[in-house]
Design a protein around this motif. Sequence first.
Motif, PDB file in Angstrom:
ATOM      1  N   TYR A  22       0.738  -1.247   0.044  1.00 47.89           N
ATOM      2  CA  TYR A  22       0.013  -0.034  -0.046  1.00 47.89           C
ATOM      3  C   TYR A  22       0.794   1.271  -0.052  1.00 47.89           C
ATOM      4  O   TYR A  22       0.396   2.144  -0.577  1.00 47.89           O
ATOM      5  CB  TYR A  22      -1.017   0.110   1.433  1.00 47.89           C
ATOM      6  CG  TYR A  22      -1.816   1.364   1.506  1.00 47.89           C
ATOM      7  CD1 TYR A  22      -2.640   1.434   0.594  1.00 47.89           C
ATOM      8  CD2 TYR A  22      -1.413   2.340   2.074  1.00 47.89           C
ATOM      9  CE1 TYR A  22      -3.573   2.718   0.606  1.00 47.89           C
ATOM     10  CE2 TYR A  22      -2.183   3.346   2.326  1.00 47.89           C
ATOM     11  CZ  TYR A  22      -3.362   3.348   1.387  1.00 47.89           C
ATOM     12  OH  TYR A  22      -4.127   4.488   1.490  1.00 47.89           O
ATOM     13  N   SER A  23       1.938   1.402   0.766  1.00 44.82           N
ATOM     14  CA  SER A  23       2.908   2.538   0.819  1.00 44.82           C
ATOM     15  C   SER A  23       3.412   3.002  -0.618  1.00 44.82           C
ATOM     16  O   SER A  23       3.784   3.971  -0.545  1.00 44.82           O
ATOM     17  CB  SER A  23       4.028   2.322   2.036  1.00 44.82           C
ATOM     18  OG  SER A  23       4.740   1.181   1.466  1.00 44.82           O
ATOM     19  N   ASN A  24       3.583   2.037  -1.263  1.00 39.46           N
ATOM     20  CA  ASN A  24       4.342   2.186  -2.642  1.00 39.46           C
ATOM     21  C   ASN A  24       3.688   1.957  -3.836  1.00 39.46           C
ATOM     22  O   ASN A  24       4.240   2.047  -5.099  1.00 39.46           O
ATOM     23  CB  ASN A  24       5.763   1.892  -2.491  1.00 39.46           C
ATOM     24  CG  ASN A  24       5.966   0.322  -2.406  1.00 39.46           C
ATOM     25  OD1 ASN A  24       4.868  -0.665  -2.822  1.00 39.46           O
ATOM     26  ND2 ASN A  24       6.870  -0.109  -1.896  1.00 39.46           N
TER      27      ASN A  24
END
Length: 99
Positions: A22-24
């Motif tokens: 999700y973060s990247n």
Amino acid sequence: MEINIKNEGDVTTLLPIGNIDYSNSAELDQKIEECSENANQIILDMHDVTYISSAGLRILLNADELMADKGGFIIKNVSPSVMEVLVMTGFAEALTIEN
């Protein structure tokens, strides 16, 4: 996550390093979209990807749809741990995967 890009004619290969989560995942999605403007085919070389989350899986489907009318979207060099996720979710059957 780092994403290296290699262009050979109308084929673009993206080589992400690290986890796709999700973060990247938005960064990978953006790179694929940018590359699709000039590429006839996109290859995602996942040799250095050790983990993929549901957010990353969504990016793979988006890329496959984006390149469907062109030369296609191919995933290569999938690690056993990531392949296990692709198989368990049914993505291995829906996507073009070469090792």
